[in-house]
Write a protein that holds these residues in place. Structure first.
Motif, mmCIF file in Angstrom:
data_model
loop_
_atom_site.group_PDB
_atom_site.id
_atom_site.type_symbol
_atom_site.label_atom_id
_atom_site.label_comp_id
_atom_site.label_asym_id
_atom_site.label_seq_id
_atom_site.Cartn_x
_atom_site.Cartn_y
_atom_site.Cartn_z
ATOM 1 N N UNK A 533 5.783 -1.722 1.466
ATOM 2 C CA UNK A 533 4.543 -0.992 1.748
ATOM 3 C C UNK A 533 4.832 0.318 2.472
ATOM 4 N N UNK A 534 5.680 0.251 3.488
ATOM 5 C CA UNK A 534 6.014 1.449 4.261
ATOM 6 C C UNK A 534 6.614 2.534 3.373
ATOM 7 N N UNK A 535 7.607 2.178 2.572
ATOM 8 C CA UNK A 535 8.276 3.170 1.733
ATOM 9 C C UNK A 535 7.352 3.683 0.632
ATOM 10 N N UNK A 536 6.469 2.828 0.118
ATOM 11 C CA UNK A 536 5.523 3.271 -0.906
ATOM 12 C C UNK A 536 4.553 4.300 -0.333
ATOM 13 N N UNK A 537 4.064 4.062 0.870
ATOM 14 C CA UNK A 537 3.142 5.012 1.510
ATOM 15 C C UNK A 537 3.848 6.335 1.776
ATOM 16 N N UNK A 538 5.053 6.266 2.312
ATOM 17 C CA UNK A 538 5.802 7.482 2.617
ATOM 18 C C UNK A 538 6.097 8.267 1.344
ATOM 19 N N UNK A 539 6.550 7.581 0.304
ATOM 20 C CA UNK A 539 6.887 8.257 -0.957
ATOM 21 C C UNK A 539 5.658 8.889 -1.588
#
Length: 636
Positions: A533-539
């Motif tokens: 979730x964190x990396x998807x939001x950042x990306x």
């Protein structure tokens, strides 16, 4: 040793402290049982009675130690402020005409901005002529830095900067949390000594039981001295190496050894040294002071020998030179303010030439960002000077006044769309009153209209010490108003989320600091979905093109979970999806957090550029997860 390695070492020290404490408790219980056997054992006729007596004394001793530690820990729940006040320190006012206090505030603000943490509360031990200081608290959000009046009077600005940089190392690396827990736990094994002293002092009456009472008091006093022995051993074992690491961090930060070495020389050369006058209080905090607070040597010394610390900074320095300085200062004690004038240093103008604020986009690399976490360097300190100088004086003044700090922070969240801003104003007026709303909108349309985007979060950091002085009910209403402003249009921008989340975390941690103090132990494999979730939001936040966002996501995932195949699935709620990841990710162990920061940076910088909003998001994530980043990520 980087920030994450130091955190891991601090966690190991915490575990070692628990083990040593358990051994100390076992030793005290054994000593009490032996004393009881010697005093009363011959009066018991059965083995059962003897066992019962030992069981009662063992449980009673454990109860005294446990209740003592619990009581002391409860008295320290207020964090850094409670320690400073119990040491007799007084708060430094937001506005003061005292040159020495203004110089202290300027130095602390610059180092706080450069470190990426809120400006700590400042205190002065007015009646202490020695040169000393300490940082206390459970986290950067409730940190307090206290210095003696002797340090303010005797140290020049470079020396004061070295001392404060040393204390910030303890703030950044988790040493404070260990130190304050040490204060609480060790109090328990000192309780028997305190009880013995009180009984001997106030319970000397005669009568049939006078001799027995006196005997019990003497036993408590002797056994309590065993507790004091173990307590000092534990403090010395935990503290000594961390003091050397803090010296090294201060030098790395300020990029000069003369300041820190000069402060240590003055401690060694002046009659007052670093010894505090209140020996009882100095005993409790000796492990968190900049210099020795008590005259201890050998196994009980909480700090390395002074000459050793100086020689690590200046290898050619020796005891003869220290004696020469001592003789010179005996006739003419040093005056920090006069030395500043002689060196050409003014209260607010001792920085190297400032660096320009960065462009709206720049580039970074994962190792570069990891190296910056909790380890500010010279560039960061120079950037902090640039940030402070770039802020209009009237804006800085607003951040230091109680009646304007809330409107100032709210003004940063006012939307550029008139219709949305109108809804925001209604929400603020309903919670904080029309006067606050009017002041916030006036600031947004006037003073803040041309504020550089890179100055927004640092401005909030400067304002935080004044904000947290407001009463708890007001802070709760303020946070509700911030939340309402952010959600006024049903959408949340990156900056809105970043500022609101940082304010919420810092205010909550400052209101109840002991609740949020912990060292994590989870591994990346235990929080796979949170990472996804964190990396998807950042990306997704940094890439409008879905294909580019997916590549950025995979670039980050490869660093943290290389064997897992978690599909890229940007959450429909956008940045608000991060609300579900904080608890799990903050429980990661320190080395896992290092990999997390590398993964975040890889995802953000995948396209070869980092925007201001992306850097703010990265700093927010790191701040919430207690991995503080400097105000600016790029370095020369």
């Amino acid at each position: 040793m980087n920030f994450f390695e130091h955190q891991a070492k601090a966690r190991g020290s915490s575990t070692r402290m628990v083990v040593l404490f358990a051994l100390a408790v076992a030793g005290i219980v054994l000593a009490v049982d032996v004393a009881v056997l010697l005093l009363l054992g011959t009066q018991l006729r059965s083995a059962g009675g003897l066992v019962g007596l030992l069981l009662v004394t063992t449980i009673g001793t454990l109860a005294v130690i446990g209740l003592g530690s619990m009581y002391r820990m409860a008295s320290l729940r207020g964090g850094g402020e409670s320690v400073a006040l119990q040491m007799g320190a007084t708060a430094v006012p937001e506005h003061t005409s005292d040159f020495q206090l203004k110089r202290l505030r300027n130095v602390v603000e610059e180092i706080a901005i450069a470190s990426g943490v809120p400006v700590p509360r400042l205190y002065v031990m007015e009646h202490e002529a020695a040169i000393n200081a300490f940082a206390a608290g459970y986290s950067p959000s409730d940190a307090a830095v206290a210095v003696t009046r002797g340090a303010l009077e005797r140290l020049n600005r470079d020396e004061l900067q070295g001392v404060i940089a040393h204390e910030f190392s303890h703030i950044l690396n988790g040493d404070m949390r260990l130190n304050i827990r040490l204060m609480g736990t060790l109090f328990g094994i000192m309780m028997l000594s305190i009880i013995g002293q009180r009984v001997l002092m106030y319970g000397r009456g005669g009568g049939r039981n006078g001799g027995a009472i006196l005997g019990v008091a003497l036993v408590a006093l002797v056994v309590g001295s065993i507790g004091a022995f173990f307590g000092r051993m534990i403090k010395a074992g935990v503290s000594r190496q961390r003091e050397l690491l803090a010296d090294a961090s201060a030098v790395q930060f300020t990029r000069q050894t003369t300041g820190l070495a000069g402060a240590l020389k003055k401690i060694g050369g002046l009659h007052e040294g670093s010894l505090l006058t209140d020996k009882g209080k100095a005993e409790e905090v000796s492990h968190m002071l900049f210099g020795e607070g008590l005259s201890m040597a050998g196994l009980f010394a909480t700090h390395p020998p002074l000459l050793e610390r100086i020689r690590l900074l200046e290898p050619s320095f020796n005891a003869q030179k220290l004696q020469q300085l001592s003789a010179r200062w005996l006739a003419s004690p040093p005056d920090g303010a006069q030395e500043d004038l002689a060196l050409g240093l003014a209260a607010t103008d001792s920085m190297p030439p400032p660096l320009p604020l960065p462009a709206r986009e720049f580039n970074v690399s994962p190792p570069m960002v990891v190296a910056q976490v909790g380890a500010p360097a010279e560039d960061d300190y120079r950037r902090a000077g640039s940030i402070v100088e770039s802020m209009p004086p009237e804006v800085r003044a607003l951040a230091t006044q109680r009646d304007t700090v809330m409107p100032l922070l709210l003004a940063l969240l006012v939307d550029g769309d008139a219709a949305i801003a109108s809804n925001q104003r209604i929400e603020v007026s309903a919670r904080l009153g029309e006067a606050v709303a009017a002041q916030a909108w006036s600031l947004r349309e006037g003073t803040l209209v041309s504020l550089h985007p890179m100055l927004r979060l640092p401005l909030a950091s400067l304002a935080f010490p004044v904000l947290r002085l407001r009463p708890r009910p007001e802070l709760e209403v303020f946070l509700a108003a911030v939340h309402a402003m952010v959600h006024a249009d049903g959408k949340v921008s990156l900056f809105e989320y970043c500022l609101a989340k940082l304010l919420e975390v810092q205010v909550r941690e400052s209101l109840d600091p002991a609740r949020y103090a912990r060292f994590g132990r989870r591994k990346p494999g235990n929080v796979r979905q949170e990472f996804a979730t964190l990396l998807a939001v950042v990306a997704r936040s940094g890439n409008d093109d879905p294909g580019a966002a997916q590549h950025a996501y995979l670039s980050g995932l490869q660093r943290v979970l290389p064997r897992d195949h978690l599909a890229y699935a940007p959450p429909p709620e956008g940045v608000l999806a991060l609300e579900g990841v904080w608890e799990g990710l903050d429980a990661l162990d320190p080395m896992a957090k290092q990999v997390m920061v590398e993964a975040l940076t890889a995802a953000i910088s995948h396209d070869g550029r980092v925007s201001v909003s992306e850097s703010e998001l990265l700093r927010t994530i790191c701040g919430v997860l207690h991995c503080p980043l400097p105000a600016m990520l790029e370095r020369q």
